[in-house]
Design an enzyme around this catalytic site. Structure first.
Site, PDB file in Angstrom:
ATOM      1  N   ASN A  38     -13.197  10.068   2.287  1.00 46.89           N
ATOM      2  CA  ASN A  38     -13.646   9.419   3.515  1.00 46.89           C
ATOM      3  C   ASN A  38     -13.622  10.347   4.739  1.00 46.89           C
ATOM      4  OD1 ASN A  38     -14.565   7.247   4.958  1.00 46.89           O
ATOM      5  ND2 ASN A  38     -12.592   6.196   5.092  1.00 46.89           N
ATOM      6  N   HIS A 123      -6.940  -8.076   1.108  1.00 52.84           N
ATOM      7  CA  HIS A 123      -6.586  -7.905   2.520  1.00 52.84           C
ATOM      8  C   HIS A 123      -6.893  -9.160   3.329  1.00 52.84           C
ATOM      9  CE1 HIS A 123      -7.294  -3.244   2.538  1.00 52.84           C
ATOM     10  NE2 HIS A 123      -6.562  -3.644   1.525  1.00 52.84           N
ATOM     11  N   ARG A 148      -2.258  -8.863   1.383  1.00 60.52           N
ATOM     12  CA  ARG A 148      -1.752  -7.987   2.435  1.00 60.52           C
ATOM     13  C   ARG A 148      -2.077  -8.627   3.779  1.00 60.52           C
ATOM     14  NH1 ARG A 148      -4.207  -1.968   3.813  1.00 60.52           N
ATOM     15  NH2 ARG A 148      -5.297  -3.032   5.480  1.00 60.52           N
ATOM     16  N   TYR A 160      -5.989  -0.607  13.780  1.00 64.37           N
ATOM     17  CA  TYR A 160      -6.617  -0.191  12.525  1.00 64.37           C
ATOM     18  C   TYR A 160      -6.236  -1.172  11.417  1.00 64.37           C
ATOM     19  CZ  TYR A 160      -8.074   2.511   8.545  1.00 64.37           C
ATOM     20  OH  TYR A 160      -8.698   2.905   7.383  1.00 64.37           O
ATOM     21  N   ASP A 211       0.812  -2.957   5.451  1.00 63.40           N
ATOM     22  CA  ASP A 211       0.519  -1.520   5.538  1.00 63.40           C
ATOM     23  C   ASP A 211       0.807  -1.027   6.955  1.00 63.40           C
ATOM     24  OD1 ASP A 211      -0.478   1.025   5.301  1.00 63.40           O
ATOM     25  OD2 ASP A 211      -2.415   0.428   4.456  1.00 63.40           O
ATOM     26  N   HIS A 213       0.343   2.098   7.818  1.00 58.80           N
ATOM     27  CA  HIS A 213      -0.623   3.188   8.055  1.00 58.80           C
ATOM     28  C   HIS A 213       0.031   4.429   8.665  1.00 58.80           C
ATOM     29  CE1 HIS A 213      -4.145   0.934   6.850  1.00 58.80           C
ATOM     30  NE2 HIS A 213      -3.817  -0.050   7.645  1.00 58.80           N
ATOM     31  N   GLU A 237       4.051  -0.626   3.089  1.00 59.18           N
ATOM     32  CA  GLU A 237       3.289   0.568   2.680  1.00 59.18           C
ATOM     33  C   GLU A 237       3.234   1.623   3.781  1.00 59.18           C
ATOM     34  OE1 GLU A 237      -0.615  -0.551   1.394  1.00 59.18           O
ATOM     35  OE2 GLU A 237      -1.458   1.390   1.935  1.00 59.18           O
ATOM     36  N   GLU A 263      -1.288   6.939  -0.789  1.00 60.02           N
ATOM     37  CA  GLU A 263      -2.751   6.887  -0.905  1.00 60.02           C
ATOM     38  C   GLU A 263      -3.401   8.209  -0.472  1.00 60.02           C
ATOM     39  OE1 GLU A 263      -3.529   3.480   1.701  1.00 60.02           O
ATOM     40  OE2 GLU A 263      -4.367   4.859   3.156  1.00 60.02           O
ATOM     41  N   ARG A 284       1.204   5.187  -4.771  1.00 57.94           N
ATOM     42  CA  ARG A 284      -0.180   4.745  -4.529  1.00 57.94           C
ATOM     43  C   ARG A 284      -1.242   5.807  -4.786  1.00 57.94           C
ATOM     44  NH1 ARG A 284      -2.141   0.801  -2.367  1.00 57.94           N
ATOM     45  NH2 ARG A 284      -3.183   1.715  -0.577  1.00 57.94           N
ATOM     46  N   HIS A 313      -4.335   2.870  -4.746  1.00 59.41           N
ATOM     47  CA  HIS A 313      -5.215   2.671  -3.596  1.00 59.41           C
ATOM     48  C   HIS A 313      -6.548   2.098  -4.070  1.00 59.41           C
ATOM     49  CE1 HIS A 313      -7.273   4.990  -0.021  1.00 59.41           C
ATOM     50  NE2 HIS A 313      -7.051   3.728   0.293  1.00 59.41           N
ATOM     51  N   ASP A 317     -13.634   2.717   0.663  1.00 57.23           N
ATOM     52  CA  ASP A 317     -14.149   4.087   0.627  1.00 57.23           C
ATOM     53  C   ASP A 317     -13.922   4.739  -0.738  1.00 57.23           C
ATOM     54  OD1 ASP A 317     -11.552   3.721   2.199  1.00 57.23           O
ATOM     55  OD2 ASP A 317     -11.342   5.811   1.613  1.00 57.23           O
ATOM     56  N   GLU A 340      -4.705  -2.443  -5.613  1.00 59.48           N
ATOM     57  CA  GLU A 340      -5.356  -2.899  -4.382  1.00 59.48           C
ATOM     58  C   GLU A 340      -6.819  -3.224  -4.656  1.00 59.48           C
ATOM     59  OE1 GLU A 340      -5.511   0.049  -1.251  1.00 59.48           O
ATOM     60  OE2 GLU A 340      -6.107  -1.443   0.240  1.00 59.48           O
ATOM     61  N   TRP A 404      -0.767   8.554  12.408  1.00 57.28           N
ATOM     62  CA  TRP A 404      -1.925   7.867  11.831  1.00 57.28           C
ATOM     63  C   TRP A 404      -1.480   6.981  10.710  1.00 57.28           C
ATOM     64  CZ3 TRP A 404      -4.912   5.899   8.182  1.00 57.28           C
ATOM     65  CH2 TRP A 404      -6.211   5.495   8.545  1.00 57.28           C
TER      66      TRP A 404
HETATM   67  C1  CS2 Z   1      -5.778   1.566   3.748  1.00 53.79           C
HETATM   68  C2  CS2 Z   1      -7.144   2.201   3.658  1.00 53.79           C
HETATM   69  O1  CS2 Z   1      -6.359   0.342   1.861  1.00 53.79           O
HETATM   70  C3  CS2 Z   1      -5.447   0.852   2.469  1.00 53.79           C
HETATM   71  O2  CS2 Z   1      -4.283   0.767   2.150  1.00 53.79           O
HETATM   72  O3  CS2 Z   1      -4.760   2.396   4.150  1.00 53.79           O
HETATM   73  O4  CS2 Z   1      -8.023   1.366   4.358  1.00 53.79           O
HETATM   74  C4  CS2 Z   1      -7.253   3.617   4.201  1.00 53.79           C
HETATM   75  O5  CS2 Z   1      -6.938   3.647   5.542  1.00 53.79           O
HETATM   76  C5  CS2 Z   1      -8.634   4.172   3.947  1.00 53.79           C
HETATM   77  O6  CS2 Z   1      -8.895   4.121   2.582  1.00 53.79           O
HETATM   78  C6  CS2 Z   1      -8.776   5.565   4.520  1.00 53.79           C
HETATM   79  O7  CS2 Z   1      -9.921   6.167   4.053  1.00 53.79           O
HETATM   80 MG    MG Z   2      -2.942   1.989   3.109  1.00 49.95          MG
END
Ligand code: CS2
Ligand code: MG
Length: 404
Positions: A38, A123, A148, A160, A211, A213, A237, A263, A284, A313, A317, A340, A404
């Site tokens: 991605n 999600h 989630r 995000y 998550d 992130h 996560e 991930e 993950r 993961h 994407d 997931e 991030w």
């Molecule tokens: C996220 C994703 O699915 C997840 O757990 O963290 O949306 C992730 O941010 C993206 O795959 C990044 O490309």
């Molecule tokens: Mg994630």
């Protein structure tokens, strides 16, 4: 001998960008692999077409392990997301070819089914706690047993993982990175109330996940883990970025909330300490970004020694080709945990026809020979690549970026 005759890289944007590798054999089946990274898609496309494809022509497609080692060790420059995603695409395509040649669904070649179905989580998100819980109730109705929960944070304009409008959220949402403001204090205040409401409305039997992130520091993550303990999360996560695997020692010392990470990992070395010291509960790292089926099975085998389960993961994407491969691995692993599932849009689904199916909270990869996913090249050609980036976070109180 099943001679590799050609290999081509297909870059397309049916709903979002995907990079796909198709390997053709002389007088034998073809195989398909996902190579999507991605926001950095073209780097992998070039790695494949400029540096890998010339080395594949004429080789025996059956020699999966040998080709893997050749590409990994032979490059001299080991690991890294671009390299490992490119190797993963080759690996997926070769397993697809082998399983098609055997006339079997891939999971049969991996030791057969160790379970009847693959537990998956989806999600739920919303701007407020109420909206998120309503979304989760809708998904529970659809059959999901694991959900989630991500909610907007009061006082922050964008978060995000939460949709902006009516459409589902998209990880890469702009042709230059959007810059969002982040406050750990505001976030840490809001998450416990989301899970209090979620547990109350969704009941004791639904698995709830969250998550982070990678946006917290270890001590902030430790506090969050403690604060959500009463709501019995399935996992928390990516509480912190895992560049220092040792960071997890601090979190682990403070909370019994199960931890998941990986991930963004692309190698077994990214998680060796985390696994060997039992600092996490779920790993993950998945097929597309961690060197393919061959390498994630190695990671899973290490994890199994230390009571760590998999939680691959599965965001949008990652193309349906990755989802298919992940499901075959999930079905066959002794230490599978959860998979997931973030639903692809209809256009993506139609460009990548696949055999996997969802029913009652569980996926099955299907029994089509191979991994069961394909690419409709004609349709794919109608959707050219569009540059797209993930957003960037800055700390509200200063200019610095968060993890991030
Ligand atoms: C996220 C994703 O699915 C997840 O757990 O963290 O949306 C992730 O941010 C993206 O795959 C990044 O490309
Ligand atoms: Mg994630």
């Amino acid at each position: 001998m099943l001679k590799i005759e050609s290999a081509k890289v297909i870059v397309s944007c049916p709903g979002r960008n995907f990079v796909t590798l198709k390997i053709e054999t002389k007088d034998g089946p073809y195989g398909v692999g996902d190579a999507t990274l991605n926001g950095r898609e073209l780097a992998v496309a070039s790695y494949l077409s400029d540096h890998i494809v010339p080395c594949l022509i004429g080789r025996d497609a059956h020699r999966i392990e040998d080709i893997w080692q050749f590409l990994y060790r032979g490059a001299y420059w080991r690991r890294g997301p671009v390299t490992m995603t490119a190797i993963a695409a080759v690996d997926m395509a070769l397993w697809d070819i082998k399983a098609k040649a055997a006339g079997m669904p891939l999971y049969q070649l991996l030791g057969g089914a160790a379970r009847d179905g693959v537990l998956a989580y989806c999600h739920a998100n919303g701007k407020t706690v109420e909206e998120t819980v309503d979304d989760a109730l809708r998904l529970k109705e659809k059959g999901y047993r694991a959900i989630r929960l991500q909610s907007g944070v009061p006082g922050l304009a964008a978060t995000y993982g939460v949709a902006k409008g009516k459409l589902p959220y998209e990880p890469a949402d702009a042709d230059l990175p959007a810059e969002n403001l982040w406050s750990s204090e505001k976030y840490l205040r809001s998450v416990p109330s989301l899970f209090e409401a979620g547990r109350d409305k969704l009941g004791a039997d639904v698995h709830l996940l969250h998550d982070v992130h990678h946006r917290l520091t270890p001590i902030e993550a430790a506090r969050l883990g403690r604060d959500v303990e009463p709501y019995r999360l399935f996992w928390l996560e990516d509480p912190v970025v895992a560049d220092n695997q040792e960071s997890f020692r601090l979190i682990r010392g403070h909370t019994t909330t199960p931890l998941a990470v990986g991930e963004v990992f692309n190698s077994i070395f990214d998680c060796k300490t985390l696994i060997e010291e039992q600092l996490i509960d779920y790993i993950r790292a998945t097929v597309v970004h961690a060197g393919g089926i061959t390498h994630v099975r190695r990671i899973a085998a290490l994890a199994d020694l230390y009571n760590v389960r998999t939680g691959f993961h599965g965001a949008t994407d990652l193309s349906p080709v990755t989802m298919a491969c992940a499901l075959h691995v999930d079905l066959s692993l002794p230490n599978f945990g959860i998979q997931e599932h973030m639903a692809h849009c209809e256009l993506t689904e139609s460009v990548f026809p696949h055999a996997y199916k969802f029913e009652n909270g569980y996926f099955h990869p299907g029994d089509t020979p191979g991994h069961g996913a394909d690419i409709d090249e004609k349709q794919a050609a109608r959707y050219p690549y569009k540059r797209a980036y993930l957003p960037v976070n800055r700390l509200e109180q200063g200019g610095a970026m968060t993890n991030w």
